[in-house]
Design a protein around this motif. Structure first.
Motif, short mmCIF file in Angstrom:
data_model
loop_
_atom_site.label_atom_id
_atom_site.label_comp_id
_atom_site.label_asym_id
_atom_site.label_seq_id
_atom_site.Cartn_x
_atom_site.Cartn_y
_atom_site.Cartn_z
N GLY A 14 0.68 -1.29 0.08
CA GLY A 14 -0.09 -0.12 -0.08
C GLY A 14 0.96 1.23 0.00
N GLY A 15 2.23 1.28 0.24
CA GLY A 15 2.93 2.31 0.42
C GLY A 15 3.34 2.82 -1.15
N SER A 16 4.25 3.83 -1.10
CA SER A 16 4.59 4.48 -2.46
C SER A 16 6.06 4.63 -2.33
N GLY A 54 5.34 12.48 -25.18
CA GLY A 54 4.46 12.41 -23.91
C GLY A 54 3.46 11.46 -23.89
N ASN A 55 3.27 10.54 -24.82
CA ASN A 55 2.44 9.36 -24.87
C ASN A 55 2.93 8.23 -23.94
N THR A 56 1.97 7.76 -23.31
CA THR A 56 2.41 6.59 -22.28
C THR A 56 1.66 5.55 -22.52
N HIS A 57 2.26 4.24 -22.02
CA HIS A 57 1.89 2.95 -22.25
C HIS A 57 2.21 2.20 -21.07
N TYR A 58 1.16 1.51 -20.35
CA TYR A 58 1.58 0.97 -19.04
C TYR A 58 1.11 -0.51 -19.18
N ALA A 59 1.75 -1.40 -18.35
CA ALA A 59 1.48 -2.83 -18.18
C ALA A 59 0.00 -2.83 -17.34
N ASP A 60 -0.55 -3.96 -18.09
CA ASP A 60 -1.93 -3.84 -17.07
C ASP A 60 -1.64 -3.98 -15.55
N ALA A 61 -0.96 -4.70 -15.11
CA ALA A 61 -0.68 -4.90 -14.09
C ALA A 61 -0.45 -3.90 -12.76
N VAL A 62 -0.09 -2.67 -13.63
CA VAL A 62 0.35 -1.47 -13.03
C VAL A 62 -0.45 -0.24 -13.12
N GLY A 64 -3.12 2.31 -13.36
CA GLY A 64 -4.17 3.23 -12.39
C GLY A 64 -3.11 3.30 -11.04
N ARG A 65 -1.76 2.76 -10.83
CA ARG A 65 -1.15 2.64 -9.86
C ARG A 65 0.13 3.42 -9.92
N PHE A 66 0.82 3.23 -11.06
CA PHE A 66 2.10 3.72 -11.56
C PHE A 66 1.80 4.82 -12.48
N THR A 67 2.75 5.93 -12.36
CA THR A 67 2.68 7.06 -13.32
C THR A 67 4.04 7.21 -13.73
N ILE A 68 4.35 7.23 -15.02
CA ILE A 68 5.63 7.72 -15.52
C ILE A 68 5.72 9.15 -16.24
N MET A 81 5.12 5.09 -8.15
CA MET A 81 4.59 4.08 -7.63
C MET A 81 3.79 4.07 -6.50
N ASN A 82 2.32 4.02 -6.71
CA ASN A 82 1.31 4.01 -5.58
C ASN A 82 0.77 2.85 -5.28
#
Length: 120
Positions: A14-16, A54-62, A64-68, A81-82
């Motif tokens: 739950g940490g960041s 500035g276009n981003t792509h995230y793995a499904d697993a992260v 909504g929780r991670f921001t690059i 990483m939250n």
């Protein structure tokens, strides 16, 4: 060209954590920058990537929780990483597609890994 990563550590569920990576050297231009991770016994996987536009792509697993994010002026990329989970435990590495001054080919450069451990 060197990529220097920092910011890993030990955190509870739950940490960041915030990872940072700075590229230095004879850089003419840089394109996509991103973060990858490798957990013990598993293959390296893409976590998140951001283009120069500035276009981003995230793995499904992260999602909504991670921001690059990136700062093109400083040649840096960061990963916030939250809501960390034990399954996020891995060695995280940054990478960047860079065109060096005086070299005609793009090349992916890697930073050293930084350990992220999430305790349950």
């Amino acid at each position: 060209v060197q990529l220097q990563a920092s910011g890993g550590g030990l955190v509870q569920t739950g940490g960041s954590l915030r990872l940072s990576c700075a590229a230095s050297g004879s850089i003419f231009s840089r394109n996509a920058m991103g973060w990858y991770r490798q957990a013990p016994g598993k293959q390296r996987e893409l976590v998140a990537i951001i283009t120069s536009a500035g276009n981003t792509h995230y793995a499904d697993a992260v999602k909504g929780r991670f921001t690059i994010s990136r700062d093109n002026a400083k040649n840096t990329v960061a990963l916030q990483m939250n809501s960390l989970k034990p399954e996020d435990t891995a060695v995280y590495s940054c990478a960047a597609d860079i065109l060096r001054v005086g070299v005609a080919l793009w090349k992916k450069y890697w930073g050293q890994g930084t350990q992220v451990t999430v305790s349950s």
